[in-house]
Design a protein around this motif. Structure first.
Motif, PDB file in Angstrom:
ATOM      1  N   ALA A   1       0.748  -1.266  -0.016  1.00 27.30           N
ATOM      2  CA  ALA A   1      -0.057   0.014   0.151  1.00 27.30           C
ATOM      3  C   ALA A   1       0.874   1.273  -0.121  1.00 27.30           C
ATOM      4  CB  ALA A   1      -0.850  -0.189   1.196  1.00 27.30           C
TER       5      ALA A   1
ATOM      6  N   GLY B   1       3.741   1.454   1.590  1.00 24.27           N
ATOM      7  CA  GLY B   1       5.104   1.148   1.838  1.00 24.27           C
ATOM      8  C   GLY B   1       5.928   1.633   2.985  1.00 24.27           C
TER       9      GLY B   1
ATOM     10  N   SER C   1       5.759   0.882   6.002  1.00 26.35           N
ATOM     11  CA  SER C   1       6.183  -0.001   6.946  1.00 26.35           C
ATOM     12  C   SER C   1       6.628  -1.242   6.208  1.00 26.35           C
ATOM     13  CB  SER C   1       4.904  -0.580   7.843  1.00 26.35           C
ATOM     14  OG  SER C   1       4.574   0.219   8.516  1.00 26.35           O
TER      15      SER C   1
ATOM     16  N   ALA D   1      -9.452   1.099   2.391  1.00 25.48           N
ATOM     17  CA  ALA D   1      -8.355   1.110   2.882  1.00 25.48           C
ATOM     18  C   ALA D   1      -6.752   1.597   2.406  1.00 25.48           C
ATOM     19  CB  ALA D   1      -8.122  -0.684   2.555  1.00 25.48           C
TER      20      ALA D   1
ATOM     21  N   HIS E   1      -3.251   8.628   5.838  1.00 27.70           N
ATOM     22  CA  HIS E   1      -3.339   9.229   6.891  1.00 27.70           C
ATOM     23  C   HIS E   1      -3.863  10.709   6.847  1.00 27.70           C
ATOM     24  CE1 HIS E   1      -1.443   5.566   7.856  1.00 27.70           C
ATOM     25  NE2 HIS E   1      -0.390   5.853   7.937  1.00 27.70           N
TER      26      HIS E   1
ATOM     27  N   VAL F   1       5.201  10.580   5.858  1.00 21.78           N
ATOM     28  CA  VAL F   1       4.389   9.237   6.133  1.00 21.78           C
ATOM     29  C   VAL F   1       3.018   9.387   6.263  1.00 21.78           C
ATOM     30  CG1 VAL F   1       4.097   7.760   8.317  1.00 21.78           C
ATOM     31  CG2 VAL F   1       6.198   8.674   7.865  1.00 21.78           C
TER      32      VAL F   1
ATOM     33  N   THR G   1      -1.341   4.304   4.555  1.00 22.62           N
ATOM     34  CA  THR G   1      -2.743   3.929   4.379  1.00 22.62           C
ATOM     35  C   THR G   1      -3.417   3.514   5.678  1.00 22.62           C
ATOM     36  OG1 THR G   1      -2.476   1.949   3.639  1.00 22.62           O
ATOM     37  CG2 THR G   1      -2.437   3.659   1.868  1.00 22.62           C
TER      38      THR G   1
ATOM     39  N   GLY H   1      -5.613   0.868   5.856  1.00 20.19           N
ATOM     40  CA  GLY H   1      -5.522  -0.511   5.796  1.00 20.19           C
ATOM     41  C   GLY H   1      -4.237  -0.908   5.702  1.00 20.19           C
ATOM     42  N   GLY H   2      -3.052  -0.281   5.460  1.00 17.34           N
ATOM     43  CA  GLY H   2      -1.960  -0.906   5.589  1.00 17.34           C
ATOM     44  C   GLY H   2      -1.452  -0.830   7.214  1.00 17.34           C
ATOM     45  N   SER H   3      -1.773   0.334   7.723  1.00 14.10           N
ATOM     46  CA  SER H   3      -1.551   0.427   9.186  1.00 14.10           C
ATOM     47  C   SER H   3      -2.168  -0.777  10.180  1.00 14.10           C
ATOM     48  CB  SER H   3      -1.897   1.638   9.691  1.00 14.10           C
ATOM     49  OG  SER H   3      -1.709   1.895  10.923  1.00 14.10           O
TER      50      SER H   3
ATOM     51  N   ALA I   1      -3.480  -3.506   8.911  1.00 13.80           N
ATOM     52  CA  ALA I   1      -2.837  -4.872   8.506  1.00 13.80           C
ATOM     53  C   ALA I   1      -1.483  -5.136   9.093  1.00 13.80           C
ATOM     54  CB  ALA I   1      -2.803  -4.910   6.872  1.00 13.80           C
TER      55      ALA I   1
ATOM     56  N   GLU J   1      -5.549 -12.358   2.098  1.00 16.39           N
ATOM     57  CA  GLU J   1      -6.715 -11.517   2.280  1.00 16.39           C
ATOM     58  C   GLU J   1      -6.472 -10.069   2.339  1.00 16.39           C
ATOM     59  OE1 GLU J   1     -10.753 -12.815   4.773  1.00 16.39           O
ATOM     60  OE2 GLU J   1      -8.918 -12.745   5.544  1.00 16.39           O
TER      61      GLU J   1
ATOM     62  N   LYS K   1      -1.934  10.470  23.073  1.00 20.16           N
ATOM     63  CA  LYS K   1      -0.567   9.622  22.923  1.00 20.16           C
ATOM     64  C   LYS K   1       0.430  10.548  23.431  1.00 20.16           C
ATOM     65  CE  LYS K   1       1.032   9.836  18.255  1.00 20.16           C
ATOM     66  NZ  LYS K   1       1.756   8.717  17.085  1.00 20.16           N
TER      67      LYS K   1
HETATM   68  P1  FAD Z   1       2.679  -0.881   3.641  1.00 21.63           P
HETATM   69  O1  FAD Z   1       3.985  -0.436   4.509  1.00 21.63           O
HETATM   70  O2  FAD Z   1       2.469  -0.669   2.398  1.00 21.63           O
HETATM   71  O3  FAD Z   1       2.304  -2.363   4.367  1.00 21.63           O
HETATM   72  C1  FAD Z   1       2.547  -2.760   5.438  1.00 21.63           C
HETATM   73  C2  FAD Z   1       1.974  -4.209   5.807  1.00 21.63           C
HETATM   74  O4  FAD Z   1       0.507  -4.082   5.460  1.00 21.63           O
HETATM   75  C3  FAD Z   1       2.355  -5.071   4.839  1.00 21.63           C
HETATM   76  O5  FAD Z   1       2.631  -6.614   5.433  1.00 21.63           O
HETATM   77  C4  FAD Z   1       1.549  -5.350   3.615  1.00 21.63           C
HETATM   78  O6  FAD Z   1       1.538  -6.481   2.894  1.00 21.63           O
HETATM   79  C5  FAD Z   1       0.176  -5.226   4.405  1.00 21.63           C
HETATM   80  N1  FAD Z   1      -0.929  -4.539   3.674  1.00 21.63           N
HETATM   81  C6  FAD Z   1      -0.847  -3.202   3.187  1.00 21.63           C
HETATM   82  N2  FAD Z   1      -2.219  -2.837   2.802  1.00 21.63           N
HETATM   83  C7  FAD Z   1      -3.085  -4.016   2.892  1.00 21.63           C
HETATM   84  C8  FAD Z   1      -4.305  -4.175   2.625  1.00 21.63           C
HETATM   85  N3  FAD Z   1      -5.089  -3.242   2.177  1.00 21.63           N
HETATM   86  N4  FAD Z   1      -4.700  -5.502   3.070  1.00 21.63           N
HETATM   87  C9  FAD Z   1      -3.912  -6.318   3.657  1.00 21.63           C
HETATM   88  N5  FAD Z   1      -2.697  -6.196   3.968  1.00 21.63           N
HETATM   89  C10 FAD Z   1      -2.113  -5.018   3.518  1.00 21.63           C
HETATM   90  N6  FAD Z   1       2.382   4.789  12.099  1.00 21.63           N
HETATM   91  C11 FAD Z   1       1.680   5.091  13.346  1.00 21.63           C
HETATM   92  O7  FAD Z   1       0.697   4.370  13.417  1.00 21.63           O
HETATM   93  N7  FAD Z   1       2.189   6.308  13.988  1.00 21.63           N
HETATM   94  C12 FAD Z   1       3.138   6.781  13.752  1.00 21.63           C
HETATM   95  O8  FAD Z   1       3.419   7.691  14.507  1.00 21.63           O
HETATM   96  C13 FAD Z   1       3.829   6.224  12.860  1.00 21.63           C
HETATM   97  N8  FAD Z   1       5.106   7.027  12.594  1.00 21.63           N
HETATM   98  C14 FAD Z   1       5.851   6.524  11.472  1.00 21.63           C
HETATM   99  C15 FAD Z   1       7.260   7.167  11.331  1.00 21.63           C
HETATM  100  C16 FAD Z   1       8.027   6.670  10.281  1.00 21.63           C
HETATM  101  C17 FAD Z   1       9.161   7.391  10.017  1.00 21.63           C
HETATM  102  C18 FAD Z   1       7.658   5.729   9.477  1.00 21.63           C
HETATM  103  C19 FAD Z   1       8.404   5.164   8.304  1.00 21.63           C
HETATM  104  C20 FAD Z   1       6.181   5.018   9.599  1.00 21.63           C
HETATM  105  C21 FAD Z   1       5.559   5.380  10.747  1.00 21.63           C
HETATM  106  N9  FAD Z   1       4.309   4.913  10.963  1.00 21.63           N
HETATM  107  C22 FAD Z   1       3.632   5.309  12.031  1.00 21.63           C
HETATM  108  C23 FAD Z   1       3.790   3.667  10.148  1.00 21.63           C
HETATM  109  C24 FAD Z   1       3.256   4.119   9.078  1.00 21.63           C
HETATM  110  O9  FAD Z   1       1.661   4.737   9.415  1.00 21.63           O
HETATM  111  C25 FAD Z   1       2.746   3.200   7.830  1.00 21.63           C
HETATM  112  O10 FAD Z   1       2.405   3.865   6.864  1.00 21.63           O
HETATM  113  C26 FAD Z   1       1.836   2.196   8.158  1.00 21.63           C
HETATM  114  O11 FAD Z   1       2.073   1.511   9.435  1.00 21.63           O
HETATM  115  C27 FAD Z   1       1.605   1.125   7.135  1.00 21.63           C
HETATM  116  O12 FAD Z   1       0.906   1.696   6.255  1.00 21.63           O
HETATM  117  P2  FAD Z   1       1.033   1.726   4.534  1.00 21.63           P
HETATM  118  O13 FAD Z   1       0.057   2.074   3.686  1.00 21.63           O
HETATM  119  O14 FAD Z   1       2.409   2.225   4.540  1.00 21.63           O
HETATM  120  O15 FAD Z   1       1.234   0.015   4.382  1.00 21.63           O
END
Ligand code: FAD
Length: 287
Positions: free
Chosen positions: A34, A36, A38, A76, A80, A108, A113, A115-117, A119, A167, A184
């Motif tokens: 999503a 990316g 995490s 999803a 944010h 970030v 997203t 959904g990513g957070s 999951a 899924e 928080k």
């Molecule tokens: P991705 O990184 O793309 O995916 C994360 C995981 O979820 C992977 O395993 C992927 O396969 C899976 N996935 C993604 N989308 C789906 C879907 N729709 N269905 C099923 N599986 C899926 N988070 C916070 O909550 N609070 C914070 O303060 C915070 N600070 C951050 C600071 C930094 C510097 C960074 C790099 C990240 C931070 N994060 C924080 C995490 C951030 O919110 C991520 O974006 C989030 O955790 C993951 O969302 P993503 O869309 O980037 O998912």
């Protein structure tokens, strides 16, 4: 060996949900991508080495935020930043918009997203704590069709959820809740929750009929401080009642985890303090 380059993988960008589900089922060791924010850091550190990435970015209809009589449906792929600035979320559920605005930094929030957070289920993430307090439901779609998963059944442990392999979370249904708040204590470097507490309360005739307190960041997954919440029922949410409830929050935190930034005891203490603050705002909003 320390490396900042991911292991080799193939990249796929399906144009529909059906295609994404089929790819995730057919490809060996495939993971959805999503925002990316995490997954990619984990891949660069080789903590995660998927053989294939299925990028969800081109699937239409997964990023919308809709409001109806029952609350909100958030796609999803809603970032944010989109959740934080959504008029609908701010009106229906300010606690969720506030939580989204507290995530990480601008980059970030613009890529990550909901959904990513969810999951990913990071113990320091914000959304898991909030959606659990709000009684949200995730819609998941896989080879077996579509199903609804209540937030309380969705998170099963540290970085683990009840999603089946392949899924996808497609949306989050958040019921309309006005008496809710999220507070928080941020890690100063990343912004992740050292401790985050979400509270939701309902009032009838000036007395609390239901309270929910969820604590994130302290244990492997968000945990309900049920005894503390029950202590509020029947009270008007006075300062004394909130203080008494806050004092009981540690009862739910037997599995508290410490690290180099914050010990388990410090996190547990913070949880009590933040629960009082979250409850004070939740009661104010519920009136
Ligand atoms: P991705 O990184 O793309 O995916 C994360 C995981 O979820 C992977 O395993 C992927 O396969 C899976 N996935 C993604 N989308 C789906 C879907 N729709 N269905 C099923 N599986 C899926 N988070 C916070 O909550 N609070 C914070 O303060 C915070 N600070 C951050 C600071 C930094 C510097 C960074 C790099 C990240 C931070 N994060 C924080 C995490 C951030 O919110 C991520 O974006 C989030 O955790 C993951 O969302 P993503 O869309 O980037 O998912």
């Amino acid at each position: 060996m320390y490396t900042t380059r991911p292991a080799e993988f193939t990249y796929h960008r399906p144009a529909s949900l059906d295609e994404a589900v089929a790819l995730l089922a057919e490809l060996e060791d495939a993971r959805p991508l999503a925002g990316g924010h995490s997954l990619l850091p984990a891949m660069k550190l080789r903590l995660s080495t998927p053989a294939a990435l299925v990028d969800l970015a081109s699937i239409p209809g997964l990023a919308g935020i809709e409001r109806d009589d029952d609350g909100l449906r958030i796609g999803a792929l809603a970032t944010h930043a989109a959740v934080a600035r959504s008029e609908a979320v701010r009106a229906e559920c300010p606690a969720l918009a506030e939580a989204a605005a507290l995530i990480g930094d601008r980059q970030v929030r613009n890529r990550g997203t909901i959904g990513g957070s969810l999951a990913h289920a990071d113990p320091g993430a914000d959304y898991p704590t909030v959606v659990k307090a709000l009684g949200a439901t995730m819609t998941a779609v896989g080879r077996g069709g579509s199903r609804e998963i209540a937030a309380e059944d969705f998170f099963t442990g540290l970085f683990t959820t009840s999603l089946e392999p392949g899924e996808l979370v497609t949306s989050v249904r958040v019921p309309a809740v006005q008496g809710a708040a999220y507070v928080k204590h941020k890690h100063p470097a990343s912004g992740y929750a050292v401790v985050g507490v979400a509270a939701a309360v309902s009032l009838e005739g000036g007395a609390c009929t239901r309270a929910i307190i969820i604590v994130g960041g302290v244990t492997g997954m968000p945990v309900a401080a049920s005894a503390a919440a029950a202590a509020l029922e029947g009270t008007p949410g006075s300062e004394e009642a909130i203080a008494a409830a806050g004092a009981r929050v540690p009862e739910a935190l037997a599995g508290a985890i410490g690290d180099t930034y914050a010990s388990a005891a410090y996190r547990t203490h913070l949880a009590s303090v933040l629960a009082r603050r979250a409850l004070a705002v939740a009661f104010e909003r519920a009136v």
